[in-house]
Design an enzyme around this catalytic site. Structure first.
Site, short mmCIF file in Angstrom:
data_model
loop_
_atom_site.label_atom_id
_atom_site.label_comp_id
_atom_site.label_asym_id
_atom_site.label_seq_id
_atom_site.Cartn_x
_atom_site.Cartn_y
_atom_site.Cartn_z
CG HIS A 25 -1.73 1.23 1.41
ND1 HIS A 25 -3.04 1.31 1.04
CD2 HIS A 25 -1.40 2.46 1.90
CE1 HIS A 25 -3.51 2.53 1.31
NE2 HIS A 25 -2.52 3.24 1.83
CD GLU A 26 1.84 3.48 3.66
OE1 GLU A 26 2.09 4.56 3.08
OE2 GLU A 26 0.81 3.30 4.34
CG HIS A 29 0.43 6.31 -0.75
ND1 HIS A 29 -0.66 6.82 -1.43
CD2 HIS A 29 -0.09 5.69 0.36
CE1 HIS A 29 -1.77 6.54 -0.77
NE2 HIS A 29 -1.46 5.84 0.30
#
Length: 433
Positions: A25-26, A29
């Protein structure tokens, strides 16, 4: 393998799967943020004390002690106050919220150098900001789709056939489920009829049977009446007639309702049926709708969970923390009669469902969730478009710092919810039947 070892494997599989989901998920980003030229100073999985870290270029990568999330530090998420120099953010004490916002801006720009200014996040065009913030939830949705596809197209979707896997010795009301038969219990109709494990039921009262759901509904609708059952045993077609009895059972259409229905006393044979990509798309679409509904019901369900913390019964459809999800995985993987196919199937679908939830939940348009930043970027794009149409000067970036009081309030609520869920998952966990 021992039950304890299988339980541990189930727990570890979910914990590692969740850690990988958070890390990816990170990454969702970080990658577009770096691609668009912004400065990324930290990438961490977990919160709290740093257990391990290493620096590569301008970014520090590491793992922290509390594995309940992660973060990427992108410099310049908050724009300076209009008219201020990014390196000289003004201080203010005109009110609690004003001071809070001012302190946040000061912390944001503590280590910003003049060379960093062109690379600050708030300077990106609105659509690039949206891409960076959508990246995290999008990764979770992709993980969910890949897991759903891998399971349904290789192992298959869970299904039950009309082949008998067990015959009840007696008829026990659902309110007393789990106990053994006594002399006072009536013999189950299937036992009376001589049905046996391995029999394939093919018709009921003259109607051809093609699925377990069809058979179950036909039995329930029959009440206390004769039933002519067609079945195959060792390749030979047979027929038997017996009266079904009436028992209290949970409604097929309303899990909260118990009703008196016809009872035969046979169980289906579980199995798997491989599906195509279309099935995966339809199923994920259906589960997306269910997830959105579940998020809408979350406040009501949290009231139920809170009551469970003080001893009230806990429903199986209440939300769980990572602790609860890991515990359920361990319980399923160590259950008697569970095969390795069953274990892989359950854990993979559990992780797929969790990723689907994380992806959709993070799109809620409230800070500190990703959806709050996405909403700010979209509003900036809309505001700029309106300014162009009206031949007005393009406004500056949307100041998300003004929403920090809301972000802190939402963050506090999420923290309290997390603590309650972890506590209840320990003292009053969801019980599988």
């Amino acid at each position: 393998m021992t039950e304890v070892l299988l339980y541990t494997l189930g727990v570890v599989a979910v914990v590692l799967g969740l850690a990988a989901s958070i890390a990816l998920h990170e990454v969702g980003h970080m990658v577009p943020a770096k691609f668009f030229g912004t400065k990324v100073t930290q990438y961490f999985v977990g919160f709290g004390r740093t257990l391990w870290s290493t620096r590569k270029g301008e970014t520090e990568y590491g793992v922290k002690a509390i594995p309940l999330g992660g973060f990427v530090k992108i410099v310049g998420m908050l724009p300076p106050h209009p008219g201020d120099d990014p390196g000289q953010v003004r201080q203010s004490n005109t009110g609690m919220f004003t001071q809070l916002i001012s302190d946040a801006r000061s912390a944001e720009y503590e280590n910003v150098t003049p060379e960093d200014e062109p690379r600050l996040f708030y300077r990106l065009p609105w659509w690039k900001k949206a891409i960076v913030m959508v990246g995290g939830p999008a990764v979770n949705l992709v993980i969910a789709f890949v897991l759903f596809a891998a399971v349904f197209m290789t192992i298959g979707a869970s299904t039950v056939s009309t082949t008998v896997s067990a015959v009840s010795d007696c008829a026990i009301p659902s309110t007393e489920a789990g106990r053994t038969c006594t002399a006072a219990d009536p013999v189950a109709p299937a036992k009376q009829a001589g049905l046996a494990v391995g029999d394939e039921i093919t018709s009921f009262n003259g109607t051809p049977i093609t699925s377990w759901d069809q058979l179950s509904r036909a039995i329930r609708a029959n009440g206390d009446a004769p039933a002519t059952i067609g079945f195959e045993r060792d390749g030979t077609a047979r027929t038997v007639t017996v009266n079904t009895s009436v028992q209290a059972r949970t409604s097929l259409d309303d899990p909260e309702k118990v009703e008196d229905v016809g009872f035969l006393g046979v169980s289906p044979t579980p199995g798997y049926e491989r599906e195509d990509l279309g099935y995966v798309v339809v199923t994920m679409g259906d589960m997306t709708g269910r997830t959105v509904t579940a998020i809408g019901d979350l406040p009501e369900k949290m009231i139920e969970v809170t009551k469970a913390a003080f001893g009230a019964d806990r429903g199986q459809d209440t939300p769980m923390s990572p602790v609860g999800a890991s515990r359920v995985a361990g319980e399923v993987t160590s259950a008697e009669g569970t095969t390795w196919t069953d274990r892989v199937h359950f854990v993979a679908l559990l992780l797929a469902s969790i990723n689907l939830f994380i992806g959709i939940f993070n799109l809620i348009p409230l800070l500190p969730l990703d959806g709050g930043h996405i909403a700010g970027a979209l509003w900036e794009g809309l505001r700029n478009a309106i300014a162009r149409l009206r031949r007005k000067p393009i406004p500056g970036p949307v100041d998300v710092a003004k929403m920090l009081p809301v972000a802190y309030a939402v963050g506090a609520v999420l923290l309290v919810m997390g603590v309650i869920l972890v506590y209840v998952d320990i003292v009053n966990p969801v019980r599988l039947t």
